[in-house]
Write a protein that holds these residues in place. Structure first.
Motif, mmCIF file in Angstrom:
data_model
loop_
_atom_site.group_PDB
_atom_site.id
_atom_site.type_symbol
_atom_site.label_atom_id
_atom_site.label_comp_id
_atom_site.label_asym_id
_atom_site.label_seq_id
_atom_site.Cartn_x
_atom_site.Cartn_y
_atom_site.Cartn_z
ATOM 1 N N THR A 24 51.808 70.522 16.719
ATOM 2 C CA THR A 24 51.239 69.684 15.878
ATOM 3 C C THR A 24 51.205 69.106 16.215
ATOM 4 N N GLY A 25 50.304 67.874 16.095
ATOM 5 C CA GLY A 25 50.696 65.981 15.119
ATOM 6 C C GLY A 25 52.049 65.734 15.674
ATOM 7 N N ALA A 26 52.432 66.375 16.425
ATOM 8 C CA ALA A 26 54.365 65.962 16.760
ATOM 9 C C ALA A 26 54.404 64.370 17.068
ATOM 10 N N ALA A 27 53.614 63.929 17.619
ATOM 11 C CA ALA A 27 53.747 62.225 18.061
ATOM 12 C C ALA A 27 54.586 61.320 17.552
ATOM 13 N N SER A 28 54.151 61.437 15.748
ATOM 14 C CA SER A 28 54.555 60.544 14.709
ATOM 15 C C SER A 28 54.725 60.823 13.316
ATOM 16 N N ALA A 80 68.443 72.602 15.451
ATOM 17 C CA ALA A 80 68.215 73.212 15.160
ATOM 18 C C ALA A 80 68.969 74.094 16.879
ATOM 19 N N GLY A 81 68.429 73.645 17.379
ATOM 20 C CA GLY A 81 68.558 74.532 19.379
ATOM 21 C C GLY A 81 66.972 75.310 19.608
ATOM 22 N N ALA A 82 66.473 74.883 19.371
ATOM 23 C CA ALA A 82 64.764 75.073 19.673
ATOM 24 C C ALA A 82 64.489 74.577 20.623
ATOM 25 N N LYS A 83 63.827 75.640 21.618
ATOM 26 C CA LYS A 83 62.881 74.670 22.465
ATOM 27 C C LYS A 83 61.795 74.219 21.534
ATOM 28 N N VAL A 84 61.110 73.700 21.558
ATOM 29 C CA VAL A 84 60.405 72.067 20.917
ATOM 30 C C VAL A 84 59.041 71.566 21.623
ATOM 31 N N ALA A 85 57.700 72.496 22.082
ATOM 32 C CA ALA A 85 56.865 71.473 22.452
ATOM 33 C C ALA A 85 56.052 70.299 21.604
ATOM 34 N N ILE A 86 56.234 69.498 22.013
ATOM 35 C CA ILE A 86 55.380 68.259 20.957
ATOM 36 C C ILE A 86 54.157 68.557 21.449
ATOM 37 N N ALA A 87 53.128 68.422 21.063
ATOM 38 C CA ALA A 87 51.237 68.665 20.938
ATOM 39 C C ALA A 87 51.000 67.599 20.015
ATOM 40 N N ASP A 88 50.189 66.446 20.774
ATOM 41 C CA ASP A 88 49.461 65.459 19.980
ATOM 42 C C ASP A 88 48.798 64.883 20.556
ATOM 43 N N LEU A 89 46.943 64.164 20.647
ATOM 44 C CA LEU A 89 46.017 63.534 20.948
ATOM 45 C C LEU A 89 46.584 62.475 21.750
ATOM 46 N N LYS A 90 48.041 62.217 21.913
ATOM 47 C CA LYS A 90 48.516 61.118 22.128
ATOM 48 C C LYS A 90 50.021 61.702 23.409
ATOM 49 N N LEU A 91 49.358 61.597 24.064
ATOM 50 C CA LEU A 91 50.083 62.464 25.195
ATOM 51 C C LEU A 91 51.202 61.307 25.381
ATOM 52 N N SER A 92 51.675 60.390 25.564
ATOM 53 C CA SER A 92 52.438 59.163 26.008
ATOM 54 C C SER A 92 53.450 59.142 24.713
ATOM 55 N N ALA A 93 52.992 59.348 23.611
ATOM 56 C CA ALA A 93 53.252 59.192 22.279
ATOM 57 C C ALA A 93 54.060 60.456 22.206
ATOM 58 N N ALA A 94 53.588 61.478 22.803
ATOM 59 C CA ALA A 94 54.538 62.993 22.580
ATOM 60 C C ALA A 94 55.269 62.916 23.338
ATOM 61 N N GLN A 95 54.957 62.746 24.666
ATOM 62 C CA GLN A 95 56.659 62.731 25.969
ATOM 63 C C GLN A 95 57.702 61.503 25.168
ATOM 64 N N ALA A 96 57.053 60.724 24.493
ATOM 65 C CA ALA A 96 58.232 60.222 23.837
ATOM 66 C C ALA A 96 59.035 60.613 22.738
ATOM 67 N N VAL A 97 58.474 61.676 22.276
ATOM 68 C CA VAL A 97 59.467 62.201 21.193
ATOM 69 C C VAL A 97 59.601 63.267 21.905
ATOM 70 N N ALA A 98 59.420 63.611 22.932
ATOM 71 C CA ALA A 98 59.643 65.432 23.795
ATOM 72 C C ALA A 98 61.567 64.767 24.641
ATOM 73 N N ASP A 99 61.439 63.230 25.120
ATOM 74 C CA ASP A 99 62.264 62.398 25.968
ATOM 75 C C ASP A 99 63.678 62.017 24.236
ATOM 76 N N GLU A 100 63.178 62.060 23.145
ATOM 77 C CA GLU A 100 64.345 61.427 22.370
ATOM 78 C C GLU A 100 65.165 63.381 22.196
ATOM 79 N N CYS A 101 63.695 64.560 22.169
ATOM 80 C CA CYS A 101 65.166 66.208 21.697
ATOM 81 C C CYS A 101 65.468 66.259 23.056
ATOM 82 N N ILE A 102 65.018 66.141 23.979
ATOM 83 C CA ILE A 102 65.974 66.038 25.330
ATOM 84 C C ILE A 102 66.959 65.305 26.108
#
Length: 259
Positions: A11-15, A28-50
Motif C-alpha cells: 500500500t502507498g506504493a506509488a512513490s 525478486a520474482g513476486a507478483k506485485v499489486a501496487i495499491a495507492d490512492l493515485k491510480l495513475s501513479a500506481a499504474q506507472a509503478v506497475a508498468d515499471e515492474c512489468i
C-alpha cells in the motif's frame, strides 16, 4: 532471498518507500499489486515492474475505507489466487503542537496509519489462510519507539503498530502468518521534504538546523536512511521462512534508535 511467484500487496506504493519495496519484490520474482490512492501513479509503478519482467497490477485503495480495502484486496486475490505478503506502508504526516492539533487531523492520521493497517490485515487474512500462511509487514518508524515535538498523532499511531503486530503474530502463528514492523529513521522522501520547512517554521529555526539538529542529530553518521535500506529489510521479512522471526520491530535508522 527470492519471492518467486509470491503474491504481494504494497500500500502507498506509488512513490517513496512503497515504490522501492514494490520494485524490489518484483525483481525478486513476486507478483506485485501496487495499491495507492493515485491510480495513475500506481499504474506507472506497475508498468515499471512489468517492464522488468514481473507480473504486476495497480489497484486504487484508500486504506481508511473498509469497502475500498476489501474490494482491492479481493480483486488481487481473485486475479492471482491469494495473498502471501502484505506491506502496510501508506501514510501521511501532519505536524502541530498538541495544544493546537485539530481533532479532525488527529483522527485522519490515526485512520490512515493505524486503521489502515488493521483493515488491510483483516482483508488479507482469509486469503493468507488459504495459501497456508503469509507475511504481514507494517511500516512503523523510529517514532514507534521514540517521540519528537509536533508529532503526537504520528507517534501514537506508530507506537500502535507494534502492539498490533504482536497480536497478529500471536493469532497468526498457528496458521503460518507472521507479522513484523520496520522502523525507519528519516528517509529523504517527499513526505520528509515537506516536514523540513514546516518544522523550521514551528520551531523557529532554519531548515538546515532541522535536518542537522532535529532529524539527524542522533544518528551515528549524520546520514538519512534510504529507500534502498528499507526495501532490503522488507525483502528479508517477506522471504523469511519460519515463525522464528515474528512479532518483532526492526529499526533501520543509522543508529538513531538502538535496542
Amino acid at each position: 532471498m527470492n519471492l518467486k511467484d509470491k503474491i504481494c500487496i504494497v500500500t502507498g506504493a506509488a512513490s517513496g518507500i512503497g515504490r522501492e519495496i514494490a520494485l524490489r519484490y518484483a525483481r525478486a520474482g513476486a507478483k506485485v499489486a501496487i495499491a495507492d490512492l493515485k491510480l495513475s501513479a500506481a499504474q506507472a509503478v506497475a508498468d515499471e515492474c512489468i517492464a522488468g519482467g514481473a507480473e504486476a497490477m495497480a489497484v486504487m485503495m484508500d486504506v481508511s475505507s473498509e469497502l475500498q480495502v476489501r474490494s482491492a484486496i479481493d480483486e488481487v486475490a481473485h486475479a492471482w489466487g491469494g495473498v502471501d505478503v502484505l506491506v502496510s506502508n501508506a501514510g501521511i504526516q501532519i505536524v502541530h503542537p498538541i495544544a493546537e492539533y485539530p481533532y479532525a487531523e488527529w483522527k485522519k492520521m490515526l485512520a490512515i496509519h493505524l486503521d489502515g493497517a488493521f483493515l488491510t490485515t483483516q482483508a488479507a487474512w482469509p486469503h493468507m489462510l488459504k495459501r497456508g500462511g503469509g507475511s504481514v509487514i507494517y511500516m512503523g518508524s523510529v517514532h514507534s519507539k521514540e517521540a519528537s515535538l509536533l508529532k503526537s498523532a504520528y507517534v501514537t499511531a506508530k507506537h500502535g503498530l507494534i502492539g498490533l503486530s504482536k497480536v497478529v503474530a500471536k493469532e497468526g502463528g498457528p496458521h503460518g502468518i507472521r507479522a513484523n514492523v520496520i522502523c525507519p529513521g528519516f528517509v529523504r522522501t517527499p513526505l520528509v521534504d515537506k516536514q523540513i520547512p514546516e518544522q523550521a517554521k514551528a520551531l523557529g529555526i532554519s531548515e538546515a538546523d532541522v535536518v542537522k539538529n532535529v532529524m539527524l542529530k542522533e544518528t551515528v553518521d549524520g546520514e538519512f536512511t534510504t529507500v534502498d535500506d528499507v526495501a532490503d529489510v522488507a525483502l528479508m521479512l517477506a522471504s523469511f521462512r519460519s515463525n522464528a522471526l515474528t512479532g518483532q520491530s526492526v529499526v533501520v535508522s543509522h543508529g538513531w534508535s538502538m535496542q
